[in-house]
Motif scaffolding. Structure first.
Motif, PDB file in Angstrom:
ATOM      1  N   GLY A 154      49.560  42.261  40.113  1.00  0.00           N
ATOM      2  CA  GLY A 154      48.422  42.338  41.025  1.00  0.00           C
ATOM      3  C   GLY A 154      47.844  43.722  41.187  1.00  0.00           C
ATOM      4  N   LEU A 155      48.489  44.743  40.664  1.00  0.00           N
ATOM      5  CA  LEU A 155      47.964  46.099  40.768  1.00  0.00           C
ATOM      6  C   LEU A 155      46.760  46.267  39.848  1.00  0.00           C
ATOM      7  CD1 LEU A 155      51.161  48.341  40.805  1.00  0.00           C
ATOM      8  CD2 LEU A 155      49.684  47.779  42.718  1.00  0.00           C
ATOM      9  N   THR A 156      45.716  46.839  40.367  1.00  0.00           N
ATOM     10  CA  THR A 156      44.519  47.058  39.548  1.00  0.00           C
ATOM     11  C   THR A 156      44.039  48.493  39.704  1.00  0.00           C
ATOM     12  OG1 THR A 156      43.079  46.281  41.333  1.00  0.00           O
ATOM     13  CG2 THR A 156      43.758  44.655  39.684  1.00  0.00           C
ATOM     14  N   LEU A 157      43.375  48.943  38.672  1.00  0.00           N
ATOM     15  CA  LEU A 157      42.756  50.262  38.666  1.00  0.00           C
ATOM     16  C   LEU A 157      41.258  50.076  38.856  1.00  0.00           C
ATOM     17  CD1 LEU A 157      43.108  53.343  38.157  1.00  0.00           C
ATOM     18  CD2 LEU A 157      42.640  52.860  35.734  1.00  0.00           C
ATOM     19  N   GLU A 158      40.679  50.824  39.783  1.00  0.00           N
ATOM     20  CA  GLU A 158      39.242  50.697  40.035  1.00  0.00           C
ATOM     21  C   GLU A 158      38.709  52.026  40.546  1.00  0.00           C
ATOM     22  OE1 GLU A 158      38.920  48.862  44.413  1.00  0.00           O
ATOM     23  OE2 GLU A 158      39.836  47.472  42.996  1.00  0.00           O
ATOM     24  N   GLY A 159      37.390  52.040  40.839  1.00  0.00           N
ATOM     25  CA  GLY A 159      36.769  53.243  41.386  1.00  0.00           C
ATOM     26  C   GLY A 159      36.851  54.443  40.474  1.00  0.00           C
ATOM     27  N   LEU A 160      36.712  54.224  39.162  1.00  0.00           N
ATOM     28  CA  LEU A 160      36.826  55.327  38.211  1.00  0.00           C
ATOM     29  C   LEU A 160      35.595  56.226  38.282  1.00  0.00           C
ATOM     30  CD1 LEU A 160      38.114  53.264  35.147  1.00  0.00           C
ATOM     31  CD2 LEU A 160      39.460  54.456  36.851  1.00  0.00           C
ATOM     32  N   THR A 161      35.819  57.512  38.418  1.00  0.00           N
ATOM     33  CA  THR A 161      34.736  58.484  38.354  1.00  0.00           C
ATOM     34  C   THR A 161      35.174  59.642  37.468  1.00  0.00           C
ATOM     35  OG1 THR A 161      35.522  59.610  40.352  1.00  0.00           O
ATOM     36  CG2 THR A 161      33.878  57.897  40.657  1.00  0.00           C
ATOM     37  N   GLY A 162      34.273  60.131  36.645  1.00  0.00           N
ATOM     38  CA  GLY A 162      34.615  61.223  35.752  1.00  0.00           C
ATOM     39  C   GLY A 162      35.554  60.776  34.644  1.00  0.00           C
TER      40      GLY A 162
ATOM     41  N   GLY B  55      40.734  47.640  35.761  1.00  0.00           N
ATOM     42  CA  GLY B  55      41.389  46.371  35.506  1.00  0.00           C
ATOM     43  C   GLY B  55      42.874  46.459  35.803  1.00  0.00           C
ATOM     44  N   PRO B  56      43.644  45.465  35.334  1.00  0.00           N
ATOM     45  CA  PRO B  56      45.077  45.413  35.639  1.00  0.00           C
ATOM     46  C   PRO B  56      45.832  46.600  35.042  1.00  0.00           C
ATOM     47  CG  PRO B  56      44.266  43.303  34.795  1.00  0.00           C
ATOM     48  CD  PRO B  56      43.186  44.290  34.570  1.00  0.00           C
ATOM     49  N   LEU B  57      46.926  46.974  35.712  1.00  0.00           N
ATOM     50  CA  LEU B  57      47.810  48.029  35.230  1.00  0.00           C
ATOM     51  C   LEU B  57      49.087  47.417  34.667  1.00  0.00           C
ATOM     52  CD1 LEU B  57      47.406  50.583  38.148  1.00  0.00           C
ATOM     53  CD2 LEU B  57      46.564  50.849  35.812  1.00  0.00           C
TER      54      LEU B  57
ATOM     55  N   LEU C  54      11.027  34.513  54.599  1.00  0.00           N
ATOM     56  CA  LEU C  54      12.321  34.584  53.925  1.00  0.00           C
ATOM     57  C   LEU C  54      12.885  35.998  54.076  1.00  0.00           C
ATOM     58  CD1 LEU C  54      14.199  32.873  52.068  1.00  0.00           C
ATOM     59  CD2 LEU C  54      13.014  33.903  50.132  1.00  0.00           C
ATOM     60  N   THR C  55      14.180  36.120  54.474  1.00  0.00           N
ATOM     61  CA  THR C  55      14.765  37.439  54.722  1.00  0.00           C
ATOM     62  C   THR C  55      15.700  37.902  53.622  1.00  0.00           C
ATOM     63  OG1 THR C  55      16.563  36.457  56.013  1.00  0.00           O
ATOM     64  CG2 THR C  55      14.594  37.154  57.221  1.00  0.00           C
ATOM     65  N   GLU C  56      16.358  36.977  52.883  1.00  0.00           N
ATOM     66  CA  GLU C  56      17.268  37.384  51.827  1.00  0.00           C
ATOM     67  C   GLU C  56      17.344  36.315  50.753  1.00  0.00           C
ATOM     68  OE1 GLU C  56      21.242  37.924  53.240  1.00  0.00           O
ATOM     69  OE2 GLU C  56      21.504  35.829  53.804  1.00  0.00           O
ATOM     70  N   VAL C  57      17.740  36.743  49.558  1.00  0.00           N
ATOM     71  CA  VAL C  57      17.989  35.830  48.446  1.00  0.00           C
ATOM     72  C   VAL C  57      19.310  36.228  47.809  1.00  0.00           C
ATOM     73  CG1 VAL C  57      15.548  35.400  47.978  1.00  0.00           C
ATOM     74  CG2 VAL C  57      16.740  37.261  46.789  1.00  0.00           C
ATOM     75  N   ALA C  58      19.878  35.316  47.044  1.00  0.00           N
ATOM     76  CA  ALA C  58      21.092  35.601  46.280  1.00  0.00           C
ATOM     77  C   ALA C  58      20.701  35.856  44.827  1.00  0.00           C
ATOM     78  CB  ALA C  58      22.073  34.438  46.372  1.00  0.00           C
ATOM     79  N   LEU C  59      21.029  37.032  44.330  1.00  0.00           N
ATOM     80  CA  LEU C  59      20.865  37.321  42.914  1.00  0.00           C
ATOM     81  C   LEU C  59      22.136  36.867  42.209  1.00  0.00           C
ATOM     82  CD1 LEU C  59      19.366  40.926  43.100  1.00  0.00           C
ATOM     83  CD2 LEU C  59      18.167  38.737  43.134  1.00  0.00           C
ATOM     84  N   THR C  60      21.999  36.101  41.154  1.00  0.00           N
ATOM     85  CA  THR C  60      23.164  35.513  40.491  1.00  0.00           C
ATOM     86  C   THR C  60      23.185  35.890  39.014  1.00  0.00           C
ATOM     87  OG1 THR C  60      21.987  33.474  39.909  1.00  0.00           O
ATOM     88  CG2 THR C  60      23.041  33.553  42.074  1.00  0.00           C
ATOM     89  N   TRP C  61      24.372  35.806  38.439  1.00  0.00           N
ATOM     90  CA  TRP C  61      24.523  36.010  36.996  1.00  0.00           C
ATOM     91  C   TRP C  61      25.639  35.093  36.517  1.00  0.00           C
ATOM     92  CZ3 TRP C  61      24.798  39.612  40.786  1.00  0.00           C
ATOM     93  CH2 TRP C  61      26.055  40.056  41.182  1.00  0.00           C
ATOM     94  N   ALA C  62      25.629  34.808  35.237  1.00  0.00           N
ATOM     95  CA  ALA C  62      26.521  33.781  34.705  1.00  0.00           C
ATOM     96  C   ALA C  62      27.944  34.272  34.537  1.00  0.00           C
ATOM     97  CB  ALA C  62      25.984  33.260  33.367  1.00  0.00           C
ATOM     98  N   ALA C  63      28.126  35.525  34.164  1.00  0.00           N
ATOM     99  CA  ALA C  63      29.465  36.025  33.835  1.00  0.00           C
ATOM    100  C   ALA C  63      30.316  36.164  35.085  1.00  0.00           C
ATOM    101  CB  ALA C  63      29.356  37.378  33.127  1.00  0.00           C
ATOM    102  N   ALA C  64      31.549  35.651  35.036  1.00  0.00           N
ATOM    103  CA  ALA C  64      32.484  35.804  36.149  1.00  0.00           C
ATOM    104  C   ALA C  64      32.906  37.264  36.240  1.00  0.00           C
ATOM    105  CB  ALA C  64      33.697  34.907  35.951  1.00  0.00           C
ATOM    106  N   PRO C  65      32.961  37.833  37.440  1.00  0.00           N
ATOM    107  CA  PRO C  65      33.295  39.257  37.558  1.00  0.00           C
ATOM    108  C   PRO C  65      34.761  39.514  37.254  1.00  0.00           C
ATOM    109  CG  PRO C  65      33.142  38.256  39.720  1.00  0.00           C
ATOM    110  CD  PRO C  65      32.702  37.211  38.740  1.00  0.00           C
ATOM    111  N   PRO C  66      35.079  40.626  36.600  1.00  0.00           N
ATOM    112  CA  PRO C  66      36.483  40.999  36.371  1.00  0.00           C
ATOM    113  C   PRO C  66      37.120  41.432  37.687  1.00  0.00           C
ATOM    114  CG  PRO C  66      34.994  42.738  35.652  1.00  0.00           C
ATOM    115  CD  PRO C  66      34.129  41.588  36.035  1.00  0.00           C
ATOM    116  N   PRO C  67      38.445  41.635  37.716  1.00  0.00           N
ATOM    117  CA  PRO C  67      39.110  42.001  38.975  1.00  0.00           C
ATOM    118  C   PRO C  67      38.541  43.257  39.620  1.00  0.00           C
ATOM    119  CG  PRO C  67      40.726  41.383  37.314  1.00  0.00           C
ATOM    120  CD  PRO C  67      39.411  41.440  36.616  1.00  0.00           C
TER     121      PRO C  67
END
Length: 667
Positions: A41-49, A66-68, A405-418
């Protein structure tokens, strides 16, 4: 973060108490299995530089979010950073020039930091994401073990000579030395361990100099925003050029929103939903932007510029967010109180001494009493979802016609990675004027929409690869201007009279006229359908030389009509002459015309009648179901609304023109 050498291990023990550094491991096989589950369940995210990963004997390669894996060694560059996140939301942040190794152990997972500084954040109430009971988080150093409680935030540094510094920023910690001696420290205190000697000292306050920040407010869409200056009783219309706000000013909006721009920072606030707020001022400094407001009613959207931290201070709580990826927050003050939603990017809610994590895609209801717990839930997608590509013919923006109308949902087909995906939404094609920027963890994101204007969006994976992009233009529905009735007066004569109309339900009124006949006191009008002279459609007896039929008395088609002049005794003075009339429906509409239902119409409990006309050659669907159009583009059907409030979404496509979406909102 300051640089320092930091050999450190992070211990997440499951179902057991963590032992000090000198104690041997004594995990069971079951504990080992739980450790493996947490490692997965450990994941690496927020990569900068520049962030690199070394696996085994292989040379280092650029790290991907992604996963570690067991044995991974992470290394950040001089101006880089990364975050290791546990399944229950806890995180360990690595600053510049840091090195970290991931290792599985019996009963726990170790994150051994070989270099750099580590900041550990623990949510106030972290749900168990794996079996095995309550998870205890600890930081292992050469001088002892630091256990971090719920809602805690602690920074640990190991300095020259293995001296240790533990700075408690939130909550409290327990420090256990190899000898078994335990010491507690609370927020604002620092544990210093040098040459075997432990000392608790008050933390040196870190003063961040904040300078005043100019905030300019402008009305968007149709305007209607009003401003009341501090000390004044009257509201006045906000000028189209906008004005600078001062502390104590109040702002309210009508049907269109107003944007508060934090000049020089790229962050902004959008007041909408007939909202009202009192402005308390704004400040900036050290990559931090702070705004102080009292949201009295309506909705407030906060967009944080990438690379900056944003802080929104309200009377009942403080909202913090932003960072390298930016962020977007939605606040709403309704009958049930204040709700805060993280649209993009993770956020933190601060109430007194408590800090609460809010991930992108979650919202929290803030109770009135400070001691009551926040109610956190997933944010449902907005009922109006735009297609994945959001474009019509030749890539033209999708046309969205709406009223309120105040908001809409923008959608995309690809499932997001962790690790999520990066979303950018702007009001211009060059993305110079952002509306929402940040990381999201779902396959859609809700965004505020303008009453009149455009949105452009693009979605990228953690590796920067594009996943989706699109654009849409929003505007009120075009005013329906039916085709003028070219000839609704029908004279007697040899030529055929043709009347064109566009009212789908009711053809126009028709007035028949004829010349007077000497001696006639009355006239009998008879109208027949062409080919059915044995039975008149309608007729009338009048003393005048004209007769008017109400709208809808005659339907579409061809007709024959005659007038018989009658004497006072009822004798026919001359034979009736047959005249020709045609009522023709002419479809020359340039856009979809929805004649029913009207916006705001009561929906009832079942399907409602949908009535209208589309340009010839169009395809139209309602709520995803295709409508049957006749040869002239007309439709008449019954459709069940969906959502709350009830909505009917008319999607139209035709060759050579942008697709359009017309939104009808019922009640």
């Amino acid at each position: 973060m300051r640089r320092s050498l930091l050999p450190l291990a992070l211990l997440a023990a499951l179902g057991c108490r963590a032992r000090p550094a000198s104690a041997p491991d004594a995990g069971t096989p079951a504990d080992a299995g739980l450790a493996s589950a947490w490692l997965e369940g450990l994941t690496l995210e927020g990569l900068t530089g520049e962030v690199r990963v070394l696996r085994g004997d292989a040379p280092g390669t650029p790290a991907l979010a992604g996963p570690l894996r067991d044995g991974d060694l992470l290394q950040t560059g001089a101006a880089a950073g990364a975050t290791v996140r546990l399944p229950d939301g806890r995180s360990v942040e690595l600053g510049p020039a840091a090195r970290l190794r991931v290792q599985a152990r019996e009963g726990h997972v170790e994150l051994e930091v070989l270099q750099g500084e580590v900041l550990s954040r623990t949510p106030a109430a972290a749900p168990d994401a794996r079996p095995g009971g309550q998870v205890e988080l600890a930081l292992l150093t050469p001088q002892g073990l630091t256990r971090v409680g719920a809602g805690g935030e602690v920074q640990v540094a190991v300095r020259a000579g293995d001296s240790v510094r533990v700075e408690v920023r939130l909550g409290e910690v327990e420090f256990e030395r190899p000898t078994g001696e335990r010491t507690r420290a609370r927020r604002g205190e620092v544990l210093e361990v040098t040459a075997g000697r432990l000392e608790v000292v008050a933390r040196e306050p870190r003063v961040v100099e904040l300078a005043p920040l100019r905030v300019t407010v402008r009305a968007e869409g149709g305007g209607g925003a009003q401003l009341r200056r501090r000390g004044e009783a009257a509201w006045r219309a906000l000028p189209s050029a906008g004005e600078a706000l001062a502390a104590g000013d109040a702002l309210r909006t009508g049907s269109s929103p107003a944007r508060l721009a934090l000049e020089g920072s790229g962050s902004s606030l959008l007041l909408q939903g007939r909202g009202e707020l009192a402005f308390g001022g704004a400040s900036t400094g050290d990559a931090l932007d702070e705004a102080r407001v009292e949201l009295r009613r309506g909705a407030l959207a906060l967009q944080l510029a990438p690379g900056r931290t944003g802080r929104l201070v309200l009377p009942e709580l403080t909202v913090e967010g932003g960072g390298a990826d930016g962020g977007g927050l939605q606040l709403e003050r309704g009958a049930k109180g204040l709700t805060v939603a993280a649209s993009a990017g993770d956020a933190t809610l601060v109430r007194g001494e408590q800090r609460h994590s809010l991930r992108a895609g979650e919202r929290a209801r803030v109770p009135e009493r400070a001691g009551d717990a926040l109610e956190v839930e997933a944010v449902p997608a907005a009922p109006v979802a735009l297609p994945a590509d959001g474009a019509g013919a030749d890539g033209a923006p999708l046309q969205v016609f709406h009223a309120g109308l105040t908001e809409v949902a923008l959608t995309w087909a690809a499932a997001p990675p962790p690790e999520g995906v990066q979303v950018e939404v702007a009001s211009d094609a060059a993305f110079a004027h952002p509306v929402l920027v940040g990381r999201v963890h779902a396959a859609s994101v809700n965004v505020p929409v303008p009453a009149r204007g455009s949105l452009y969006w693009r979605v990228r994976g953690a590796d920067g690869a594009p996943l989706a992009q699109g654009s849409a233009h929003f505007a009120p529905e075009p005013r329906q201007r039916p085709l003028a009735q070219l000839r609704n007066e029908v004279p007697e004569g040899p030529e055929r009279t043709t009347i064109f109309y566009q009212d789908r339900d009711k053809p126009p009124a028709v007035t028949f006229t004829w010349e007077p006949t000497p001696g006639a006191t009355r006239y009998r009008l008879s109208v027949y359908r062409d080919g059915a002279l044995d039975s008149p459609v309608t007729g009338t007896l009048t003393p005048l030389t004209r007769a008017a039929l109400e709208a809808g008395a005659l339907g579409e088609g061809r007709f024959l009509w005659s007038v018989a002049p009658l004497s006072a005794q009822g004798a026919v003075l001359r034979g009736g002459r047959m005249n020709k009339l045609e009522l023709a429906y002419d479809n020359s509409v340039p856009a979809l015309m929805v004649q029913a239902p009207r916006n705001g119409q009561r929906a009832g409990t079942g399907p409602v009648r949908v009535l209208g006309v589309a340009p010839v050659g169009s395809r139209v669907s309602v709520n995803g179901d295709p409508l049957r159009l006749d040869a002239k583009g007309r439709f008449d059907a019954r459709v069940a609304p969906r959502g709350q409030p009830p909505l009917l979404l008319f999607m139209m496509s035709r060759p050579g023109a942008p697709d359009s979406l017309t939104v009808r909102r019922l009640r």
